[in-house]
Motif scaffolding. Structure first.
Motif, PDB file in Angstrom:
ATOM      1  N   GLY A  75      62.460  32.057 -19.492  1.00 36.12           N
ATOM      2  CA  GLY A  75      61.961  31.872 -20.845  1.00 36.12           C
ATOM      3  C   GLY A  75      61.033  30.675 -20.921  1.00 36.12           C
ATOM      4  N   LEU A  76      60.506  30.434 -22.115  1.00 36.72           N
ATOM      5  CA  LEU A  76      59.644  29.296 -22.372  1.00 36.72           C
ATOM      6  C   LEU A  76      60.446  28.250 -23.148  1.00 36.72           C
ATOM      7  N   ALA A  77      59.936  27.032 -23.187  1.00 38.41           N
ATOM      8  CA  ALA A  77      60.675  25.962 -23.869  1.00 38.41           C
ATOM      9  C   ALA A  77      59.746  25.139 -24.740  1.00 38.41           C
ATOM     10  N   ILE A  78      60.231  24.799 -25.929  1.00 35.74           N
ATOM     11  CA  ILE A  78      59.545  23.858 -26.817  1.00 35.74           C
ATOM     12  C   ILE A  78      60.352  22.572 -26.784  1.00 35.74           C
ATOM     13  N   LEU A  79      59.717  21.492 -26.369  1.00 41.25           N
ATOM     14  CA  LEU A  79      60.415  20.222 -26.211  1.00 41.25           C
ATOM     15  C   LEU A  79      59.445  19.067 -26.357  1.00 41.25           C
ATOM     16  N   PRO A  80      59.951  17.843 -26.490  1.00 41.49           N
ATOM     17  CA  PRO A  80      59.051  16.703 -26.652  1.00 41.49           C
ATOM     18  C   PRO A  80      58.131  16.522 -25.447  1.00 41.49           C
ATOM     19  N   GLU A  81      56.902  16.111 -25.718  1.00 43.44           N
ATOM     20  CA  GLU A  81      55.893  15.972 -24.669  1.00 43.44           C
ATOM     21  C   GLU A  81      56.333  14.998 -23.580  1.00 43.44           C
ATOM     22  N   ALA A  82      56.975  13.895 -23.973  1.00 42.33           N
ATOM     23  CA  ALA A  82      57.392  12.899 -22.982  1.00 42.33           C
ATOM     24  C   ALA A  82      58.369  13.496 -21.979  1.00 42.33           C
ATOM     25  N   ALA A  83      59.296  14.327 -22.450  1.00 38.29           N
ATOM     26  CA  ALA A  83      60.255  14.959 -21.546  1.00 38.29           C
ATOM     27  C   ALA A  83      59.583  16.040 -20.710  1.00 38.29           C
ATOM     28  N   ALA A  84      58.708  16.834 -21.330  1.00 36.21           N
ATOM     29  CA  ALA A  84      58.037  17.911 -20.594  1.00 36.21           C
ATOM     30  C   ALA A  84      57.204  17.356 -19.441  1.00 36.21           C
ATOM     31  N   ALA A  85      56.556  16.230 -19.672  1.00 39.70           N
ATOM     32  CA  ALA A  85      55.687  15.653 -18.640  1.00 39.70           C
ATOM     33  C   ALA A  85      56.472  15.225 -17.408  1.00 39.70           C
ATOM     34  N   LEU A  86      57.744  14.891 -17.581  1.00 42.87           N
ATOM     35  CA  LEU A  86      58.559  14.447 -16.450  1.00 42.87           C
ATOM     36  C   LEU A  86      58.776  15.559 -15.442  1.00 42.87           C
ATOM     37  N   TYR A  87      58.823  16.800 -15.920  1.00 40.70           N
ATOM     38  CA  TYR A  87      59.194  17.924 -15.063  1.00 40.70           C
ATOM     39  C   TYR A  87      58.033  18.830 -14.687  1.00 40.70           C
ATOM     40  N   ALA A  88      56.955  18.776 -15.431  1.00 40.68           N
ATOM     41  CA  ALA A  88      55.875  19.747 -15.259  1.00 40.68           C
ATOM     42  C   ALA A  88      55.337  19.769 -13.826  1.00 40.68           C
ATOM     43  N   GLN A  89      55.016  18.612 -13.286  1.00 38.65           N
ATOM     44  CA  GLN A  89      54.425  18.581 -11.950  1.00 38.65           C
ATOM     45  C   GLN A  89      55.432  18.970 -10.877  1.00 38.65           C
ATOM     46  N   ALA A  90      56.645  18.460 -10.977  1.00 44.24           N
ATOM     47  CA  ALA A  90      57.657  18.730  -9.957  1.00 44.24           C
ATOM     48  C   ALA A  90      58.035  20.199  -9.901  1.00 44.24           C
ATOM     49  N   LEU A  91      58.019  20.889 -11.045  1.00 44.84           N
ATOM     50  CA  LEU A  91      58.458  22.286 -11.095  1.00 44.84           C
ATOM     51  C   LEU A  91      57.293  23.260 -11.238  1.00 44.84           C
ATOM     52  N   ASP A  92      56.070  22.767 -11.089  1.00 43.95           N
ATOM     53  CA  ASP A  92      54.864  23.601 -11.185  1.00 43.95           C
ATOM     54  C   ASP A  92      54.798  24.325 -12.532  1.00 43.95           C
ATOM     55  N   LEU A  93      54.965  23.547 -13.593  1.00 46.59           N
ATOM     56  CA  LEU A  93      54.918  24.082 -14.951  1.00 46.59           C
ATOM     57  C   LEU A  93      53.705  23.519 -15.666  1.00 46.59           C
ATOM     58  N   LYS A  94      53.324  24.184 -16.755  1.00 47.61           N
ATOM     59  CA  LYS A  94      52.160  23.761 -17.533  1.00 47.61           C
ATOM     60  C   LYS A  94      52.615  23.321 -18.922  1.00 47.61           C
ATOM     61  N   VAL A  95      52.155  22.149 -19.322  1.00 46.32           N
ATOM     62  CA  VAL A  95      52.420  21.641 -20.666  1.00 46.32           C
ATOM     63  C   VAL A  95      51.271  22.067 -21.571  1.00 46.32           C
ATOM     64  N   GLN A  96      51.584  22.842 -22.606  1.00 46.80           N
ATOM     65  CA  GLN A  96      50.575  23.348 -23.515  1.00 46.80           C
ATOM     66  C   GLN A  96      50.778  22.802 -24.933  1.00 46.80           C
ATOM     67  N   PRO A  97      49.736  22.243 -25.539  1.00 49.25           N
ATOM     68  CA  PRO A  97      49.837  21.846 -26.958  1.00 49.25           C
ATOM     69  C   PRO A  97      50.104  23.065 -27.828  1.00 49.25           C
ATOM     70  N   LEU A  98      50.778  22.841 -28.937  1.00 49.53           N
ATOM     71  CA  LEU A  98      51.079  23.900 -29.897  1.00 49.53           C
ATOM     72  C   LEU A  98      50.310  23.665 -31.189  1.00 49.53           C
ATOM     73  N   HIS A  99      49.925  24.746 -31.855  1.00 49.66           N
ATOM     74  CA  HIS A  99      49.398  24.620 -33.205  1.00 49.66           C
ATOM     75  C   HIS A  99      50.010  25.709 -34.072  1.00 49.66           C
ATOM     76  N   GLY A 100      50.032  25.469 -35.370  1.00 52.46           N
ATOM     77  CA  GLY A 100      50.659  26.411 -36.293  1.00 52.46           C
ATOM     78  C   GLY A 100      52.032  25.961 -36.753  1.00 52.46           C
ATOM     79  N   MET A 101      52.465  24.761 -36.363  1.00 57.03           N
ATOM     80  CA  MET A 101      53.723  24.187 -36.821  1.00 57.03           C
ATOM     81  C   MET A 101      53.576  22.665 -36.792  1.00 57.03           C
ATOM     82  N   ALA A 102      54.478  21.986 -37.484  1.00 59.85           N
ATOM     83  CA  ALA A 102      54.483  20.521 -37.458  1.00 59.85           C
ATOM     84  C   ALA A 102      55.032  20.084 -36.104  1.00 59.85           C
ATOM     85  N   VAL A 103      54.190  19.539 -35.261  1.00 56.16           N
ATOM     86  CA  VAL A 103      54.607  19.204 -33.898  1.00 56.16           C
ATOM     87  C   VAL A 103      55.064  17.757 -33.758  1.00 56.16           C
ATOM     88  N   GLU A 104      54.756  16.904 -34.741  1.00 50.16           N
ATOM     89  CA  GLU A 104      55.214  15.521 -34.650  1.00 50.16           C
ATOM     90  C   GLU A 104      56.699  15.451 -34.974  1.00 50.16           C
TER      91      GLU A 104
END
Length: 306
Positions: free
Chosen positions: A242-271
């Motif tokens: 599945g996909l995950a919506i999570l804080p950017e700081a946490a996503a950045a910790l794992y993206a490179q190690a697990l070969d994942l892509k961090v994508q900005p979201l629009h259409g909702m309050a992301v702050e």
């Protein structure tokens, strides 16, 4: 006039357990006594107060107006005694000072480790007792005196507590690098909700925020996996569950190690704001006050940054 010497601490703690559980049976189970013994203690407490504290029904118990008042004050009393017991333990353990902090996964995956590292360097005499917990559990820990401070989500009820802003993060979408949504500059939140999701438990403040955003967008989230940590969330995403919506700081910790892509979201309050919860700032220990002051200083510096 009520005789204070007749107030039984055990009965007060039992009363709080029963109210929190919403059931005399469940409260007795939590307390490790029989239903008959629990009922007898509650009846004696009501007789001593001269008030009806609980309304009994087929679906459990609820507090009367008098019961709500007693519950609030009983929590205060129990919290103070818990703090006393912990302070005595500190003395026996040889600790000069103690910081008891509970924090949610977003804090652990974001600003908190670096902050506590700086805190420990500045206050080496303080023993840090840190608990990884969901926001609601952190609120209860502060209310009951098990912790002085808790980092919680901004959408968590925290009646009777003071709160301070402690961090602001941005929600993003974490996807496998080969996923169709990994293309493009950002992802519409409606597109993300069309896929299976990996989330924290439904009671978590982050999951509730995601669910609310889905409802606003007219979607029912397809939650496939629920886990207890961001580490587990990201590993599930890497395995294609599945996909995950999570804080950017946490996503950045794992993206490179697990070969994942961090994508900005629009259409909702992301702050997303994280709050620091406490009973009363004026009552904080010097150790806890020092952490609050560090957080305020860090926020002040971030707002002054270009």
């Amino acid at each position: 006039m009520i005789n204070l010497n007749r107030f039984d601490l055990v009965s007060l703690r039992l009363f709080v357990a029963v109210v929190d559980a919403g059931s005399l049976t469940a409260g007795a189970d939590r307390f490790g006594i029989s239903l008959a013994a629990a009922s007898k203690r509650i009846n004696e407490l009501e007789q001593h107060c001269g008030l009806t504290l609980l309304q009994r029904g087929q679906r459990g118990v609820s507090t009367t107006a008098s019961g709500q008042l007693l519950h609030r004050h009983a929590i205060e009393v129990i919290a103070r005694l818990e703090q006393l017991a912990l302070a005595v333990e500190d003395v026996h353990g040889g600790a000069d000072a103690h910081l008891r902090l509970w924090a949610n996964p977003s804090a652990f995956g974001g600003f908190l480790p670096r902050l506590l590292s700086a805190y420990a360097a500045r206050h080496p005499q303080v023993r840090i007792d840190l608990e990884d917990a969901l926001s609601e559990d952190g609120v209860r820990a502060v209310q009951k005196g098990l912790a002085e401070l808790a980092v919680i989500g901004d959408n968590v009820p925290c009646e009777g507590l003071e709160t301070r802003l402690c961090n602001i993060d941005r929600l993003v979408l974490l996807v496998p690098r080969a996923h169709a949504l990994a293309q493009g500059a950002s992802v519409p939140v409606a597109a993300a909700f069309a896929h299976d999701l990996v989330t924290l438990p439904r009671s978590a403040s982050l999951t509730r925020k995601v669910m609310a955003a889905a409802e606003t967008a007219g979607h029912t989230p397809r939650i496939r996996v629920q886990v207890r940590s961001f580490d587990s969330m990201c590993r599930m995403v890497a395995c294609g569950l599945g996909l995950a919506i999570l804080p950017e700081a946490a996503a950045a910790l794992y993206a490179q190690a697990l070969d994942l892509k961090v994508q900005p979201l629009h259409g909702m309050a992301v702050e997303r704001q994280l709050l620091l919860a406490m009973r009363r700032r004026a009552d904080l220990s010097p150790s806890a006050e020092a952490l609050v002051a560090m957080i305020e200083a860090a926020l002040g510096e971030s707002t002054r940054s270009p």
